[in-house]
Design an enzyme around this catalytic site. Structure first.
Site, PDB file in Angstrom:
ATOM      1  N   SER A 160     -10.626  22.796  10.657  1.00 29.62           N
ATOM      2  CA  SER A 160      -9.543  23.439  11.055  1.00 29.62           C
ATOM      3  C   SER A 160      -8.148  23.296  10.727  1.00 29.62           C
ATOM      4  O   SER A 160      -7.073  23.924  11.163  1.00 29.62           O
ATOM      5  CB  SER A 160      -9.757  23.867  12.678  1.00 29.62           C
ATOM      6  OG  SER A 160      -9.617  22.488  13.281  1.00 29.62           O
ATOM      7  N   SER A 173     -12.647  18.463  10.954  1.00 31.79           N
ATOM      8  CA  SER A 173     -11.494  19.400  10.879  1.00 31.79           C
ATOM      9  C   SER A 173     -10.421  18.419  10.130  1.00 31.79           C
ATOM     10  O   SER A 173      -9.245  19.006   9.937  1.00 31.79           O
ATOM     11  CB  SER A 173     -11.088  19.910  12.285  1.00 31.79           C
ATOM     12  OG  SER A 173     -11.783  20.853  12.510  1.00 31.79           O
ATOM     13  N   LYS A 179      -0.661  19.726  13.190  1.00 30.23           N
ATOM     14  CA  LYS A 179      -1.334  20.909  13.344  1.00 30.23           C
ATOM     15  C   LYS A 179      -0.821  21.803  14.410  1.00 30.23           C
ATOM     16  O   LYS A 179      -0.329  21.184  15.308  1.00 30.23           O
ATOM     17  CB  LYS A 179      -2.872  20.417  13.653  1.00 30.23           C
ATOM     18  CG  LYS A 179      -3.842  21.523  13.438  1.00 30.23           C
ATOM     19  CD  LYS A 179      -5.100  20.741  13.981  1.00 30.23           C
ATOM     20  CE  LYS A 179      -6.383  21.500  13.872  1.00 30.23           C
ATOM     21  NZ  LYS A 179      -7.463  20.770  13.747  1.00 30.23           N
TER      22      LYS A 179
END
Length: 542
Positions: free
Chosen positions: A189, A213, A114
């Site tokens: 996310s 997320s 990420k």
């Protein structure tokens, strides 16, 4: 002649774009590269690399090409690390050639991380313009850990602005699109990870989770996500506009893997968990093993008890979500060695979402808003009505919130013993990931189904079950249960035929969440194995 309603429906169906097959059909990947990127799970790919059938450089090169194709279709990447990755791959090949041994148990495995994780020499913007062109000076601990095991980080992946939304969109890199249906959200996310893994541009990835997320993008992209307990996977080394060590005093993010199977999740966790304490100060000593009452060939053990928790007490699941959870429960009831019990919704569970939200905002989001406003950057659509400046909490106010959290934890703890309080009666729980199907862009609604288990620090994973079918539409049929509150009212708009064409959900993935008690991460993995195996086995013919 088509009616206006039929014409609108046809137009929406026409816009339903699934790009999953394009890497296979576009002609940019050779047959060898397709074989490398499509024919293996994690352990299988590691085995053939160790056997010398593939060089690491050709494996990494194939995945870099596929990740680049995935990016052109979905905008899933922020920092392509292809040159760096290919150099690492050549170094790994040289080591293997000289020693005849892999560098570590993940030797040559292409992975992504990420955007919020630091990789030395490139930005970690977290989707905030102010943080652009400020390359990291060192790696995040989890990046160092992965590379020490022999894995190769080939790219960083897109996130929403400030890593603060459940739809992946920011003003730097744009919106990541869902490769299964570009009308629907990719989730957030960790949305970029969800897209690139679904499109086989990476073997696995590392995301973070505080409100869902990891589990939400896994749900949206029909892959698997694993949110561990605190201290299992190194998290430090994040950017993003928070007061120092905010997680130590409020609600703590955790890091965890996303992959295309339960086995692939385990292939990462079995090597990360025992080493995590060497890479971060607040990671705990751990072993990837434990006692789990799963029936093994020739072994004598008690049944696995799986509870069914149908709601969070705050938002009523929409009909297809309630149906798929019930289908899984019915399948498990027919599975040898599994006992299924109903879990009454603990009244305290409904308090978790509000508590989690207040703990996330203990600093009034002032440092974060300072960063965003410093460049005149607008908030993304999902955040415009959800984020702004608040008030910092005093130490006394924070203490009161943590006291409320402790009281909720004590109450919810009872669901694992079904109020006996003597011994654990429930090994794992199945629960919706969300009370609605994968929604259209910017329409993700309820956080409580995922954020509650961060507040409680329960490990939780997501498993895809099946696709949304015509029989799930129930056209013309409405929910008649009483509305529970504002969140429930908002959720029902995703089913109200005046505000949504339910056909947009057709062929989208339907998933469930699996939860185990605090620090029972290995048991979560084993429970996910049992449940995933049960839902994958086709029903017997009568």
């Amino acid at each position: 002649m088509l009616s206006l309603a039929e014409s609108i429906t046809d137009a929406k169906q026409y816009q339903r774009v699934n790009v999953m097959d394009i890497p296979r059909t576009c002609g940019l990947l050779t047959n060898r590269e397709l074989e490398i990127t499509e024919n293996w799970d994690v352990r299988g790919l590691l085995r053939v690399i160790a056997e010398g059938r593939y060089k690491t450089e050709e494996v990494v090169g194939a995945f870099c090409k596929r990740a680049a194709i995935a990016h052109q279709l979905t905008r899933c990447l922020t920092e392509p690390l292809f040159d760096r990755a290919l150099k690492q791959a050549r170094d790994l090949d040289l080591h293997f050639q000289r020693s005849g041994k892999p560098v570590g148990p993940l030797h040559g495995l292409p992975v992504t991380v990420k955007d919020s994780f630091n990789v030395k020499g490139v930005d970690s913007t977290t989707g905030i313009a102010h943080l652009a062109f400020q390359p990291a000076t060192e790696n995040s601990p989890v990046v160092d850990l992965l590379e020490s095991l022999g894995a190769v980080v080939i790219a960083k992946t897109n996130v929403p602005q400030a890593v603060a939304a459940l739809d992946t969109c920011n003003n730097l890199f744009g919106r990541t699109l869902n490769p299964l249906n570009r009308q629907l959200t990719v989730g957030g996310s960790t949305g970029g990870e969800g897209a690139v893994i679904a499109m086989r541009g990476s073997m696995a990835g590392i995301g973070t989770d505080i409100g869902g997320s990891i589990r939400v993008p896994a749900m949206c992209n029909e892959i698997y996500g694993f949110k561990p307990s605190i201290g299992r996977v190194p998290y430090r080394g994040q950017e993003g506009g928070h007061i120092p060590a905010k997680g130590r005093i409020s609600l703590q993010f955790v890091a965890g893997p996303l992959a295309r199977s339960v086995a692939d999740l385990g292939a990462l966790m079995e090597h990360i968990v025992p080493r995590a304490e060497l890479f971060e100060e607040d990671c705990i000593p751990g072993r990837w093993q434990g006692e789990f009452p799963a029936r093994l060939p020739g072994a004598q053990s008690r049944n696995v008890t799986i509870g069914v928790l149908r709601s969070d007490g705050l938002v009523e699941p929409l009909p297809p979500i309630a149906r798929v959870l019930d289908e899984v429960a019915q399948t498990l009831r027919k599975t040898p060695g599994v006992e299924v019990v109903e879990i009454p919704v603990p009244p305290a569970l409904a308090k978790c979402q509000g508590l989690a939200g207040r703990l996330m905002g203990i600093d009034g989001r002032l440092p974060l808003m300072d960063l965003i406003e410093s460049t005149g950057e607008p908030l993304i659509p999902w955040l415009q009505s959800r984020m702004g400046r608040g008030r910092e909490l005093t130490a006394a106010q924070l203490g009161e919130l943590q006291a409320q959290r402790s009281a909720v934890e004590r109450e919810v703890l009872k669901m694992w013993t079904l109020n006996s309080g003597v011994e654990r009666r429930v090994d794992a729980i199945i629960h919706p990931v969300a009370p609605h199907p994968v929604p259209e862009i910017d329409r993700y609604n309820a956080l409580g189904y995922t954020s509650s288990f961060v507040l409680l620090d329960y490990p939780a994973g997501s498993i895809p079950v099946r696709r949304f079918q015509e029989s799930d539409l129930e056209l013309g049929k409405h929910m008649d249960a009483p509305v529970l509150g504002s969140w429930d009212k908002a959720n029902r708009l995703l089913w109200d035929e005046k505000t949504v064409d339910r056909r947009v959900y057709l062929d989208s993935p339907l998933s469930i969440q699996v939860i185990t008690p605090k620090q029972h991460d290995y048991e979560l993995f084993r429970a996910m194995e049992i449940i995933d195996r049960a839902v994958r086995v086709p029903p017997a013919k009568l």
